[in-house]
Design a protein around this motif. Structure first.
Motif, PDB file in Angstrom:
ATOM      1  N   ASN A 125       8.472   1.878  10.228  1.00  0.00           N
ATOM      2  CA  ASN A 125       9.286   3.058   9.965  1.00  0.00           C
ATOM      3  C   ASN A 125       9.942   2.917   8.591  1.00  0.00           C
ATOM      4  N   PRO A 126       9.141   2.890   7.523  1.00  0.00           N
ATOM      5  CA  PRO A 126       9.681   2.563   6.195  1.00  0.00           C
ATOM      6  C   PRO A 126      10.659   3.586   5.648  1.00  0.00           C
ATOM      7  N   ASP A 127      10.622   4.815   6.159  1.00  0.00           N
ATOM      8  CA  ASP A 127      11.543   5.821   5.647  1.00  0.00           C
ATOM      9  C   ASP A 127      12.738   6.032   6.566  1.00  0.00           C
ATOM     10  N   GLY A 128      12.827   5.255   7.653  1.00  0.00           N
ATOM     11  CA  GLY A 128      13.967   5.374   8.555  1.00  0.00           C
ATOM     12  C   GLY A 128      14.022   6.687   9.292  1.00  0.00           C
ATOM     13  N   GLY A 129      12.876   7.359   9.443  1.00  0.00           N
ATOM     14  CA  GLY A 129      12.845   8.649  10.115  1.00  0.00           C
ATOM     15  C   GLY A 129      12.609   8.527  11.607  1.00  0.00           C
ATOM     16  N   TYR A 130      12.248   9.641  12.222  1.00  0.00           N
ATOM     17  CA  TYR A 130      11.966   9.636  13.647  1.00  0.00           C
ATOM     18  C   TYR A 130      10.686   8.855  13.916  1.00  0.00           C
ATOM     19  N   MET A 178       0.850  -1.184   0.000  1.00  0.00           N
ATOM     20  CA  MET A 178       0.000   0.000   0.000  1.00  0.00           C
ATOM     21  C   MET A 178       0.886   1.234   0.000  1.00  0.00           C
ATOM     22  N   PRO A 179       0.407   2.333  -0.547  1.00  0.00           N
ATOM     23  CA  PRO A 179       1.249   3.536  -0.613  1.00  0.00           C
ATOM     24  C   PRO A 179       1.607   4.046   0.768  1.00  0.00           C
ATOM     25  N   VAL A 180       2.794   4.553   0.898  1.00  0.00           N
ATOM     26  CA  VAL A 180       3.237   5.144   2.162  1.00  0.00           C
ATOM     27  C   VAL A 180       3.052   6.645   2.078  1.00  0.00           C
ATOM     28  N   PRO A 181       2.285   7.245   2.998  1.00  0.00           N
ATOM     29  CA  PRO A 181       2.076   8.689   2.948  1.00  0.00           C
ATOM     30  C   PRO A 181       3.386   9.445   3.108  1.00  0.00           C
ATOM     31  N   SER A 182       3.429  10.640   2.615  1.00  0.00           N
ATOM     32  CA  SER A 182       4.622  11.473   2.744  1.00  0.00           C
ATOM     33  C   SER A 182       4.895  11.786   4.192  1.00  0.00           C
ATOM     34  N   ASN A 183       6.168  11.827   4.562  1.00  0.00           N
ATOM     35  CA  ASN A 183       6.544  12.108   5.941  1.00  0.00           C
ATOM     36  C   ASN A 183       7.084  13.528   6.096  1.00  0.00           C
ATOM     37  N   SER A 184       6.912  14.368   5.080  1.00  0.00           N
ATOM     38  CA  SER A 184       7.395  15.738   5.203  1.00  0.00           C
ATOM     39  C   SER A 184       6.502  16.517   6.145  1.00  0.00           C
ATOM     40  N   VAL A 185       7.111  17.367   6.936  1.00  0.00           N
ATOM     41  CA  VAL A 185       6.361  18.122   7.943  1.00  0.00           C
ATOM     42  C   VAL A 185       6.776  19.574   7.902  1.00  0.00           C
ATOM     43  N   LEU A 186       5.831  20.460   7.865  1.00  0.00           N
ATOM     44  CA  LEU A 186       6.112  21.876   7.986  1.00  0.00           C
ATOM     45  C   LEU A 186       5.742  22.306   9.384  1.00  0.00           C
ATOM     46  N   ALA A 190       7.648  10.326  22.154  1.00  0.00           N
ATOM     47  CA  ALA A 190       8.847  10.043  21.372  1.00  0.00           C
ATOM     48  C   ALA A 190       9.455   8.709  21.774  1.00  0.00           C
ATOM     49  N   CYS A 191       9.939   7.974  20.781  1.00  0.00           N
ATOM     50  CA  CYS A 191      10.662   6.725  21.010  1.00  0.00           C
ATOM     51  C   CYS A 191      12.079   6.870  20.455  1.00  0.00           C
ATOM     52  N   SER A 192      12.947   5.984  20.862  1.00  0.00           N
ATOM     53  CA  SER A 192      14.307   6.023  20.343  1.00  0.00           C
ATOM     54  C   SER A 192      14.295   5.719  18.851  1.00  0.00           C
ATOM     55  N   SER A 193      15.096   6.444  18.102  1.00  0.00           N
ATOM     56  CA  SER A 193      15.182   6.237  16.656  1.00  0.00           C
ATOM     57  C   SER A 193      16.620   5.935  16.259  1.00  0.00           C
TER      58      SER A 193
END
Length: 420
Positions: free
Chosen positions: A147-152, A1-9, A136-139
């Motif tokens: 966490n498909p994009d390896g982000g926070y 399934m598509p992964v939503p964008s993880n960009s945040v403003l 928050a969790c450890s990243s």
């Protein structure tokens, strides 16, 4: 399934938080005569049937989302956050350690939701405040199922807060609503029921769930999870999603839109950083810049009293002549309190008087534990350890001595069950 964008403003997040600032419930009373209400029992049975059928199709390989042998223990590939995230929730009010926080923190997304309750033979309702928030969790930056994009990464929580005057009322209480999630290609009320979300009061489980219509007697915090089944939806809770609460009445649906996770907006207590020291930090550590010349092995033990732990470490290093030399580190008797994020002035020892493999035959030479100095230890995340060391004055000749600070890296993970 598509992964939503993880960009945040950041500005968008602040605006969103302002638009959904905490709401305060204020009503309780009878429902107007003739108001149609869906049978919560029927909804509960329908959900139970779909979930049971989906679970029946799951195999050990699909649950782990990896090819594993039947006897291998593997972390659930359907998990929504690192297991270490709730391994040490800090003490809540009344100084009790609870599995999930009782006070929402960080950016809050809240709505007043009218929940169904039964007042004898008459339908009634109670307004509650439902708040969605993240911790928050450890990243580590690993690319994992949640966490498909390896982000926070964070964990997404939901708090149902009853009004103070009704708190703990076990004679008249609201019932848990039908909760759905829409994200990406998953829409509400789709034919495959992939909008079902697992809502649990106990973290780090595979099957725990809260059923529709369950009593909400006390204000409760829940964690949003995925069902461990390939037949149901999988949500990336670090990305934007919409959650819907349905009380069963016509027009009784309330939704909350939650944007992408922004760790810089999390106002969680500073005490959560660095990490609480627990068994997930057992492992081997080294200095990448120095290659394999030295190493540190850490172990964290539960003392069995539900309140304290013991930290033990072995530092494999060298003496002034370049010969292998090891030091041991251990917290004093009584250990350290659960939830501690830093250990200070932990005694460090070196041994003398022993022999290889306890030879010659008994009686073996006496082994003496000599005080070397002290060490301070903390973990900024699952992948890094920081330790300060200082030898005591008057260290014996031939014994390495000195002071300093080291920041080392974890050598590897353990059976996919370590911190993220």
């Amino acid at each position: 399934m598509p992964v939503p964008s993880n960009s945040v403003l950041a500005g968008a997040v602040l605006l969103a938080s302002a638009l959904v600032s905490p709401a305060f419930a204020a009503d309780r009373g009878a429902i107007a005569v003739g108001t149609p209400h869906a049978d919560l029992g029927a909804v509960r049975a329908q959900r139970a049937g779909v979930v049971a059928a989906a679970r029946a199709t799951a195999t050990s390989a699909t649950v782990s989302k990896a090819a594993v042998t039947p006897s291998e223990l593997a972390a659930s590939g359907y998990r929504a956050y690192p297991a270490s995230c709730f391994s040490d929730t800090l003490p809540n009010p009344a100084n009790t350690i609870q599995p999930l926080p009782v006070a929402p923190s960080g950016v809050l997304y809240s709505r007043t939701v009218t929940l169904y309750e039964k007042n004898g033979t008459q339908d009634s309702a109670e307004d509650v405040t439902i708040t969605i928030f993240r911790v928050a969790c450890s990243s580590s930056g690993d690319t994992l199922s949640y966490n498909p994009d390896g982000g926070y990464v964070g964990a997404t929580l939901m708090r149902i807060q009853r009004q103070a005057q009704y708190e703990g009322d076990s004679k008249l209480y609201p019932q848990f609503p039908d909760i759905r999630v829409a994200q990406g290609s998953i829409a509400f009320d789709n034919a495959n029921f992939t909008d079902y979300v697992r809502v649990a009061t106990e973290p780090n489980t595979v099957l725990a769930d809260t059923t529709v219509g369950a009593p909400v007697i006390n204000s409760t915090t829940y964690v949003l999870e995925n069902y461990a089944s390939p037949g149901l939806g999988f949500f990336y809770f670090n990305h934007a999603f919409t959650i819907r609460f349905d009380n069963g009445y016509q027009g009784g649906r309330v939704t909350i839109s939650v944007p992408d996770y922004a760790p810089t907006q999390q106002a969680y207590p500073a005490a959560y950083k660095p990490m609480a020291i627990n068994g997930y930090l057992t492992g081997a550590w080294y200095d990448p810049a120095a290659g394999s010349r030295e190493g540190l092995v850490t172990q964290v033990f539960d003392n069995g009293d539900g309140a304290t732990r013991t930290f033990f470490a072995t530092w494999y290093t060298y003496d002034p002549l370049g010969l292998p030399f090891w030091l041991t580190v251990q917290t004093p008797s009584g250990g350290f309190p659960i939830g501690a994020t830093q250990l200070t002035n932990v005694p460090v020892y070196y041994a003398t008087g022993g022999s290889f493999a306890a030879l010659p035959p008994p009686p073996s030479p006496a082994v003496n534990a000599n005080v070397w100095g002290t060490m301070n230890v903390s973990f900024s995340d699952c992948r890094h350890i920081k330790f300060d060391f200082a030898s005591a004055a008057g260290t014996a000749q031939g014994v390495p001595a000195g002071s300093g600070t080291r920041n080392w890296t974890r050598l590897g993970t353990i059976n996919s069950l370590a911190c993220q």
